[in-house]
Design a protein around this motif. Structure first.
Motif, PDB file in Angstrom:
ATOM      1  N   GLY A  32       0.857  -1.195  -0.143  1.00 27.13           N
ATOM      2  CA  GLY A  32       0.063   0.092  -0.006  1.00 27.13           C
ATOM      3  C   GLY A  32       0.868   1.304   0.103  1.00 27.13           C
ATOM      4  O   GLY A  32       0.427   2.270  -0.508  1.00 27.13           O
ATOM      5  N   GLN A  33       2.183   1.251   0.709  1.00 28.33           N
ATOM      6  CA  GLN A  33       2.940   2.349   0.614  1.00 28.33           C
ATOM      7  C   GLN A  33       3.803   2.234  -0.602  1.00 28.33           C
ATOM      8  O   GLN A  33       4.649   3.272  -0.839  1.00 28.33           O
ATOM      9  CB  GLN A  33       3.731   2.522   2.041  1.00 28.33           C
ATOM     10  CG  GLN A  33       2.703   2.320   3.159  1.00 28.33           C
ATOM     11  CD  GLN A  33       3.465   2.760   4.495  1.00 28.33           C
ATOM     12  OE1 GLN A  33       4.682   2.212   4.692  1.00 28.33           O
ATOM     13  NE2 GLN A  33       2.907   3.277   5.346  1.00 28.33           N
ATOM     14  N   ALA A  34       4.083   1.160  -1.125  1.00 30.13           N
ATOM     15  CA  ALA A  34       5.112   0.943  -2.193  1.00 30.13           C
ATOM     16  C   ALA A  34       5.003   2.128  -3.357  1.00 30.13           C
ATOM     17  O   ALA A  34       5.988   2.578  -3.740  1.00 30.13           O
ATOM     18  CB  ALA A  34       5.083  -0.353  -2.839  1.00 30.13           C
ATOM     19  N   PHE A  76       3.117 -10.782  -5.155  1.00 30.69           N
ATOM     20  CA  PHE A  76       2.415  -9.395  -4.684  1.00 30.69           C
ATOM     21  C   PHE A  76       1.203  -8.945  -5.487  1.00 30.69           C
ATOM     22  O   PHE A  76       0.257  -8.494  -4.889  1.00 30.69           O
ATOM     23  CB  PHE A  76       3.348  -8.306  -4.772  1.00 30.69           C
ATOM     24  CG  PHE A  76       3.770  -7.605  -5.734  1.00 30.69           C
ATOM     25  CD1 PHE A  76       2.932  -6.905  -6.633  1.00 30.69           C
ATOM     26  CD2 PHE A  76       5.014  -7.959  -6.322  1.00 30.69           C
ATOM     27  CE1 PHE A  76       3.306  -6.323  -7.791  1.00 30.69           C
ATOM     28  CE2 PHE A  76       5.601  -7.194  -7.535  1.00 30.69           C
ATOM     29  CZ  PHE A  76       4.595  -6.472  -8.435  1.00 30.69           C
ATOM     30  N   ILE A  77       0.927  -9.569  -6.578  1.00 32.47           N
ATOM     31  CA  ILE A  77      -0.292  -9.355  -7.446  1.00 32.47           C
ATOM     32  C   ILE A  77      -1.477 -10.077  -6.906  1.00 32.47           C
ATOM     33  O   ILE A  77      -2.416  -9.233  -6.709  1.00 32.47           O
ATOM     34  CB  ILE A  77      -0.102  -9.878  -8.923  1.00 32.47           C
ATOM     35  CG1 ILE A  77       0.921  -8.892  -9.521  1.00 32.47           C
ATOM     36  CG2 ILE A  77      -1.570  -9.748  -9.586  1.00 32.47           C
ATOM     37  CD1 ILE A  77       0.389  -7.403 -10.057  1.00 32.47           C
ATOM     38  N   PRO A  78      -1.379 -11.340  -6.296  1.00 36.37           N
ATOM     39  CA  PRO A  78      -2.557 -11.775  -5.560  1.00 36.37           C
ATOM     40  C   PRO A  78      -2.693 -11.189  -4.318  1.00 36.37           C
ATOM     41  O   PRO A  78      -3.842 -11.116  -3.966  1.00 36.37           O
ATOM     42  CB  PRO A  78      -1.989 -13.291  -5.406  1.00 36.37           C
ATOM     43  CG  PRO A  78      -1.016 -13.614  -6.375  1.00 36.37           C
ATOM     44  CD  PRO A  78      -0.283 -12.378  -6.630  1.00 36.37           C
ATOM     45  N   LEU A  89      -3.075   0.367  -8.473  1.00 36.20           N
ATOM     46  CA  LEU A  89      -1.706  -0.321  -9.167  1.00 36.20           C
ATOM     47  C   LEU A  89      -2.042  -0.243 -10.657  1.00 36.20           C
ATOM     48  O   LEU A  89      -1.026  -0.051 -11.306  1.00 36.20           O
ATOM     49  CB  LEU A  89      -1.474  -1.775  -8.456  1.00 36.20           C
ATOM     50  CG  LEU A  89      -0.813  -1.769  -7.140  1.00 36.20           C
ATOM     51  CD1 LEU A  89      -0.108  -3.149  -6.886  1.00 36.20           C
ATOM     52  CD2 LEU A  89       0.277  -0.652  -6.807  1.00 36.20           C
ATOM     53  N   GLY A  90      -3.179  -1.024 -11.015  1.00 33.48           N
ATOM     54  CA  GLY A  90      -3.459  -1.243 -12.207  1.00 33.48           C
ATOM     55  C   GLY A  90      -3.737   0.203 -13.213  1.00 33.48           C
ATOM     56  O   GLY A  90      -3.301   0.271 -14.181  1.00 33.48           O
ATOM     57  N   GLN A  91      -4.324   1.023 -12.466  1.00 35.16           N
ATOM     58  CA  GLN A  91      -4.404   2.475 -13.125  1.00 35.16           C
ATOM     59  C   GLN A  91      -2.774   3.088 -13.137  1.00 35.16           C
ATOM     60  O   GLN A  91      -2.496   3.829 -14.240  1.00 35.16           O
ATOM     61  CB  GLN A  91      -5.154   3.372 -12.192  1.00 35.16           C
ATOM     62  CG  GLN A  91      -6.688   3.430 -12.438  1.00 35.16           C
ATOM     63  CD  GLN A  91      -7.453   4.206 -11.623  1.00 35.16           C
ATOM     64  OE1 GLN A  91      -7.013   4.576 -10.331  1.00 35.16           O
ATOM     65  NE2 GLN A  91      -8.405   4.907 -12.091  1.00 35.16           N
ATOM     66  N   PRO A 119      -8.487  -9.459 -13.475  1.00 32.61           N
ATOM     67  CA  PRO A 119      -9.944  -9.384 -13.515  1.00 32.61           C
ATOM     68  C   PRO A 119     -10.833  -8.446 -12.932  1.00 32.61           C
ATOM     69  O   PRO A 119     -11.715  -7.816 -13.024  1.00 32.61           O
ATOM     70  CB  PRO A 119     -10.195 -11.130 -13.338  1.00 32.61           C
ATOM     71  CG  PRO A 119      -8.938 -11.812 -13.404  1.00 32.61           C
ATOM     72  CD  PRO A 119      -7.950 -10.756 -13.264  1.00 32.61           C
ATOM     73  N   LEU A 120     -10.156  -8.277 -11.615  1.00 33.46           N
ATOM     74  CA  LEU A 120     -10.701  -7.576 -10.689  1.00 33.46           C
ATOM     75  C   LEU A 120     -10.867  -6.137 -11.104  1.00 33.46           C
ATOM     76  O   LEU A 120     -11.595  -5.089 -10.851  1.00 33.46           O
ATOM     77  CB  LEU A 120      -9.989  -7.506  -9.348  1.00 33.46           C
ATOM     78  CG  LEU A 120     -10.386  -8.511  -8.321  1.00 33.46           C
ATOM     79  CD1 LEU A 120      -9.424  -9.406  -8.008  1.00 33.46           C
ATOM     80  CD2 LEU A 120     -11.374  -7.969  -7.415  1.00 33.46           C
ATOM     81  N   GLN A 121      -9.733  -5.673 -11.988  1.00 36.99           N
ATOM     82  CA  GLN A 121      -9.543  -4.217 -12.381  1.00 36.99           C
ATOM     83  C   GLN A 121     -10.519  -3.953 -13.385  1.00 36.99           C
ATOM     84  O   GLN A 121     -11.336  -3.074 -13.593  1.00 36.99           O
ATOM     85  CB  GLN A 121      -8.176  -4.167 -12.835  1.00 36.99           C
ATOM     86  CG  GLN A 121      -7.820  -2.574 -13.265  1.00 36.99           C
ATOM     87  CD  GLN A 121      -6.400  -2.819 -13.667  1.00 36.99           C
ATOM     88  OE1 GLN A 121      -5.453  -3.869 -14.228  1.00 36.99           O
ATOM     89  NE2 GLN A 121      -5.905  -1.740 -14.441  1.00 36.99           N
TER      90      GLN A 121
END
Ligand code: C2E
Ligand code: MG
Ligand code: MG
Ligand code: MG
Length: 280
Positions: A32-34, A76-78, A89-91, A119-121
């Motif tokens: 979240g901070q990365a 980290f993606i999962p 992150l996707g944006q 898929p979530l994005q």
């Protein structure tokens, strides 16, 4: 004794579950901070045709923590998907893709860029609007972007998926099915979707050409893609033998360590400049 032993192992098991859960929470918190800390980067891996000519590149996310350790995207993606972080992150990844395309273009290298979309994005109600906004903001041409989605996206709400893919296709964006050959086996969806490309998973490429079954699957995918008019990229090409086999069997595009590892944008620009010098 047996009972006490059982209780001990249950306690041990509970403790290890707790430790796993804590590690995931820590990872999620740090991830979240990365972004804000500049620990994330997008690397790019070249795709080539049978003659070795660059045909595109895939963007792959990299996370290097403050202590210099790297966390692989398969880890980290999962975590990002489970915690909802995949949306920001996707944006960010899409913005990076647009910026990378513009930088390559400014250096005289026109390469379509492929981006993995979770898929979530993709299922965010305003996903199409988000994409449209980033394209408008950056000025990158949508015709130069390929969204890689996995078969997992096709399991539920296929109608919504089709509608959304069509809307993005109308903007000019093209679609690829990533890790093809590893997931959902119902192929009937292939004719319903506005697809441009299939990416043959590296697990199928790995055993080629010695393993007969693996080779047969790759050849069937190539034949099917040809009938459907789809472009094919084979990923995970590590040996000259694999590349030669593919060059003799349908000539798909290729991506793998044999040609290049995923590298930072600066290094890809150097690779492209060096090729251009060689050609001149
Ligand atoms: P993927 O999209 O299937 O990406 C291909 C993976 O194969 C990458 O792993 C790449 O580094 C690796 N690879 C490429 N050539 C070779 C080769 O010759 N041999 C071997 N053994 N591997 C090769 P990476 O970078 O670790 O990414 C793993 C997965 O994480 C990706 O698989 C993708 O599913 C996900 N991922 C990566 N970046 C993003 C992103 O920006 N967004 C989303 N949603 N997922 C991402
Ligand atoms: Mg991919
Ligand atoms: Mg893949
Ligand atoms: Mg994958």
């Amino acid at each position: 004794h047996a009972k006490a032993g059982g209780r001990d192992s249950v306690a041990l098991f509970a403790r290890s579950m707790l430790r796993d859960a804590q590690q995931k929470l820590t990872l999620e918190h740090d991830l979240g901070q990365a972004l804000d800390r500049g620990e994330l980067a997008m690397h790019l891996q070249l795709q080539v045709d049978h003659a070795g000519t660059p045909a595109g590149a895939e963007l792959l996310m990299r996370w290097t923590r403050a202590d210099g350790s790297m966390v692989p995207p398969d880890v980290f993606i999962p975590v990002a998907e489970a915690g909802g972080l995949i949306v920001p992150l996707g944006q960010w990844a899409l913005r990076q893709a647009c910026a990378a395309w513009l930088a390559l273009d400014a250096a005289g290298h026109r390469l379509p860029l492929s981006l993995n979309v979770s898929p979530l994005q993709f299922r965010q109600p305003d996903f199409v609007e988000q994409v449209r906004a980033v394209l408008a903001e950056t000025g990158a041409p949508p015709q130069q972007l390929i969204f890689e989605v996995t078969e997992g996206l096709l399991i539920d709400d296929i109608d919504q998926t089709v509608a959304r893919m069509r809307a993005l296709s109308e903007l000019g964006i093209r679609f690829s099915i990533d890790d093809f050959g590893t997931g959902y086996s119902n192929l009937s969806y292939l004719k319903r979707l506005p697809l441009y490309e299939l990416k043959i998973d590296k697990s199928l490429v790995r055993d080629m050409p010695h393993d007969q079954n693996g080779t047969a699957i790759v050849q069937s995918v190539l034949a099917m893609a040809r009938h459907l008019g789809l472009r094919v990229v084979a990923e995970g090409i590590e040996t000259a033998e694999q590349a030669a086999f593919l060059a003799a069997h349908g000539r798909p595009y290729m991506q793998g360590y044999l040609f290049s590892r995923p590298v930072a944008l600066g290094a890809l620009l150097d690779q492209m400049d060096a090729r251009a010098d060689l050609a001149a």
